[in-house]
Structure formats: C-alpha cells, structure tokens
Design a protein around this motif. Sequence first.
Motif, short mmCIF file in Angstrom:
data_model
loop_
_atom_site.label_atom_id
_atom_site.label_comp_id
_atom_site.label_asym_id
_atom_site.label_seq_id
_atom_site.Cartn_x
_atom_site.Cartn_y
_atom_site.Cartn_z
N LEU A 259 26.99 35.30 53.01
CA LEU A 259 26.99 33.90 52.62
C LEU A 259 28.40 33.39 52.36
O LEU A 259 28.74 32.24 52.69
N LEU A 260 29.24 34.23 51.78
CA LEU A 260 30.62 33.83 51.52
C LEU A 260 31.40 33.65 52.82
O LEU A 260 32.25 32.77 52.94
N ARG A 261 31.11 34.46 53.81
CA ARG A 261 31.84 34.41 55.08
C ARG A 261 31.33 33.32 56.01
O ARG A 261 32.11 32.69 56.73
N ILE A 270 25.65 29.69 45.96
CA ILE A 270 25.40 31.09 46.36
C ILE A 270 24.87 31.89 45.19
O ILE A 270 23.94 32.69 45.33
N SER A 271 25.41 31.65 44.01
CA SER A 271 24.96 32.36 42.81
C SER A 271 23.48 32.09 42.58
O SER A 271 22.70 33.02 42.31
N TYR A 272 23.11 30.83 42.68
CA TYR A 272 21.71 30.45 42.44
C TYR A 272 20.79 31.09 43.47
O TYR A 272 19.74 31.65 43.14
N ALA A 273 21.19 31.01 44.74
CA ALA A 273 20.35 31.56 45.82
C ALA A 273 20.13 33.06 45.67
O ALA A 273 19.09 33.60 46.05
N LEU A 274 21.12 33.74 45.09
CA LEU A 274 21.03 35.19 44.91
C LEU A 274 20.38 35.57 43.58
O LEU A 274 20.32 36.75 43.24
N GLY A 275 19.91 34.57 42.84
CA GLY A 275 19.13 34.84 41.64
C GLY A 275 19.91 34.97 40.35
O GLY A 275 19.37 35.42 39.34
N PHE A 276 21.18 34.58 40.37
CA PHE A 276 21.99 34.65 39.15
C PHE A 276 21.87 33.34 38.38
O PHE A 276 21.98 32.26 38.96
N ASP A 277 21.67 33.45 37.06
CA ASP A 277 21.51 32.25 36.24
C ASP A 277 22.80 31.45 36.15
O ASP A 277 22.78 30.22 36.07
N GLU A 278 23.94 32.16 36.15
CA GLU A 278 25.23 31.49 36.03
C GLU A 278 26.22 32.08 37.03
O GLU A 278 26.13 33.27 37.38
N SER A 279 27.17 31.26 37.45
CA SER A 279 28.17 31.73 38.40
C SER A 279 28.99 32.89 37.82
O SER A 279 29.41 33.79 38.55
N LYS A 287 32.63 41.36 41.50
CA LYS A 287 33.90 42.04 41.23
C LYS A 287 33.67 43.51 40.89
O LYS A 287 34.45 44.39 41.28
N LYS A 288 32.56 43.79 40.19
CA LYS A 288 32.24 45.18 39.85
C LYS A 288 31.96 46.01 41.09
O LYS A 288 32.31 47.19 41.17
N GLN A 289 31.37 45.38 42.11
CA GLN A 289 31.01 46.09 43.32
C GLN A 289 32.16 46.18 44.32
O GLN A 289 32.23 47.13 45.11
N THR A 290 33.10 45.20 44.29
CA THR A 290 34.12 45.13 45.35
C THR A 290 35.56 45.12 44.83
O THR A 290 36.50 45.19 45.64
N ASN A 291 35.71 44.98 43.52
CA ASN A 291 37.05 44.83 42.93
C ASN A 291 37.73 43.53 43.36
O ASN A 291 38.95 43.41 43.31
N ALA A 292 36.93 42.58 43.82
CA ALA A 292 37.47 41.27 44.20
C ALA A 292 36.51 40.19 43.73
O ALA A 292 35.32 40.42 43.57
N THR A 293 37.04 39.02 43.45
CA THR A 293 36.18 37.90 43.06
C THR A 293 35.58 37.28 44.31
O THR A 293 36.12 37.43 45.42
N PRO A 294 34.47 36.57 44.20
CA PRO A 294 33.90 35.88 45.37
C PRO A 294 34.89 34.94 46.04
O PRO A 294 34.97 34.88 47.28
N SER A 295 35.66 34.23 45.23
CA SER A 295 36.63 33.27 45.81
C SER A 295 37.73 33.97 46.60
O SER A 295 38.10 33.53 47.70
N SER A 296 38.25 35.07 46.06
CA SER A 296 39.31 35.78 46.78
C SER A 296 38.76 36.47 48.03
O SER A 296 39.46 36.54 49.05
N PHE A 297 37.53 36.93 47.98
CA PHE A 297 36.91 37.54 49.14
C PHE A 297 36.73 36.51 50.26
O PHE A 297 37.01 36.78 51.43
N ARG A 298 36.33 35.30 49.87
CA ARG A 298 36.11 34.24 50.87
C ARG A 298 37.41 33.81 51.51
O ARG A 298 37.45 33.53 52.71
N SER A 299 38.49 33.80 50.73
CA SER A 299 39.78 33.34 51.28
C SER A 299 40.49 34.44 52.06
O SER A 299 41.39 34.17 52.83
#
Length: 299
Positions: A259-261, A270-279, A287-299
């Motif tokens: 979704l980010l790509r 994206i947070s909502y679609a994936l079931g997270f209550d908050e961004s 970040k726990k899974q990839t050591n990167a934030t969603p924003s940095s991964f997208r850029s």
Amino acid sequence: MAKTETLEDLYKQKFNWMPEGLQKDLGHFNVFRHEDCVGPGKEPVKYTRRDYYKIALINGHYIYHYADKSLEVNGGTLLFFNPTVPYTFEAITPSSTGFFCIFKDAFFSEHMRGSLKDLPMYMPGASPAYLVNVEQEEYISNVFTKMIDEMKGDYQFKFDLIRNYIMEMVHYAIKMRPTETLYTHIDANSRITSVFTELLERQFPIESPAQQFTLRSAKDFASQLNVHVNHLNRAIKLTTGKTTSDHIFERLLSEAKALLRHTDWNISEISYALGFDESAHFNHFFKKQTNATPSSFRS
C-alpha cells in the motif's frame, strides 16, 4: 476475508436470480435438488459462515470440512449446518445427488418453543453429520420430495406443513447416532493451519481505504474456526514452526509495504485499512518490523 454468505449471495451464485421480496422475507424457506446446484459452471462452496440454516441429504464421495473437523464420506449423509460455524465441501468424485433446504431462524422462531440452537445437532461442539443406509436415505428423500411438491403448490398452510417435515427429519436424525469418526485431512494440525491461512489470505488485497483488515489476532481466528485459541496456536506452531502472530504480522507487513509503494493513500488511511486505531500504532508496528517509519519507507 470472505464475508458471511447471505441468502442473496446464494441465489446469485447458484441460480443467477433472486426470489421476489427476499430481503423482506425474514422467515425465508426454499428447497432444491443438489445436482441442480453443483458441477460445471457452478461456483464451488466457499469455506465461510452463512446467515441461514441448511439441511442437506447428499450421496457421493467427498470430504466435508466443518469448523476444525473433516469427514470423508462415500455414500449417503444427512447434514445439519447452522449460521455460527463455517463449512465447505471437497468433492472426491464429480457426481453426487441429493437435496438441501435453506431457511432463516425466523421461519421457526414464532412457531416453536425454545430455539433451533437447542437441538442436539445445532449445539456448540455437536457433530452435525449422520451417515444413512439405503433405507434411511429413501425415507429422507421422500420427505424432501414432499417439501418440493408443497413449494410448487398454493396450499394456504404449506409452510406449516413444511415446518413439520423439517422437524420430522430432525427427530429422525436424533434417533440415529451422529458420525463421530472424523477423517483427518493429512493431519488435524495441517488442516487447521490450512484453513487459518485461507482465512488470513481472504482479507487481502486491501483495495480501498474503506476496506479494513479485521481478523488481527489469534483469538479472532480461533473464534472464526470455532476452536480454542491454544489449540490453534499449537497446531500452527507444530505445522509451520512459526507462531500465529508471526504469520499475521508477516502478512500485515507485506500488505503495508504494498500500500505504501503502490497507492497514494495517506498514512492515516493505510493505518485504518490495516486495522490500527491510530496512525501512531501503525508507525510503531512498521518501525518495529523494518527499522524504518512508513513515511521513510515510502520515500
């Protein structure tokens, strides 16, 4: 994940038509010949819950999967399905014959004491399959044939008569012993793992911000499969070497990356679609899974 199958879905998939006033008919009933609804050109039976009851008499060679149980049958079987437990059929040979009827709870609720759920074949953990011999199959076939004949007629009290026919089959089954010998598909742990994987994958891909990933924990999947969460966790760990949460998180992360790509949705969507209550919760997970934030991964 595939949504609960409604009567509307059934009619569209099997017959490509809809009875008039179906949505207003809270106590809907109908009866069919099995061979009119299976075979080439017909959609396979999906592993999912239904919002209606179903009683089927089927003669053939197949495996039926009900919650975490599997039963191989070669011959006649009387089956009682309720809306709380998912099920499907796996045909071993293409030819099978029989009947089935469908009805909503309201078809009976105003005409009987208690509830359908109090009947032995509909109680939690019950075995809803009854193997029948030639004589028993003939008897039940005659009951189904009577229901088909009544549906073609215009007798004023035909549904009262049909309710009696259904209860006749119920009591006929209660006098028999349900089939307790369960066929194991490879082994019970592999079967549970296979169904878990199917349920997990049915929730993807996420195709719009309004769609939401809802089965997010081992407890959610155990509830859908009608098994204890410890039983589910143990089966998956023994079969794959990974925990239930490992599988869920891996698939969730894979979808998050896609979704980010490949979308222009913002992080909140994206947070909502994936079931997270908050961004913030999504950011922490990613970040726990990839050591990167969603924003940095997208850029």
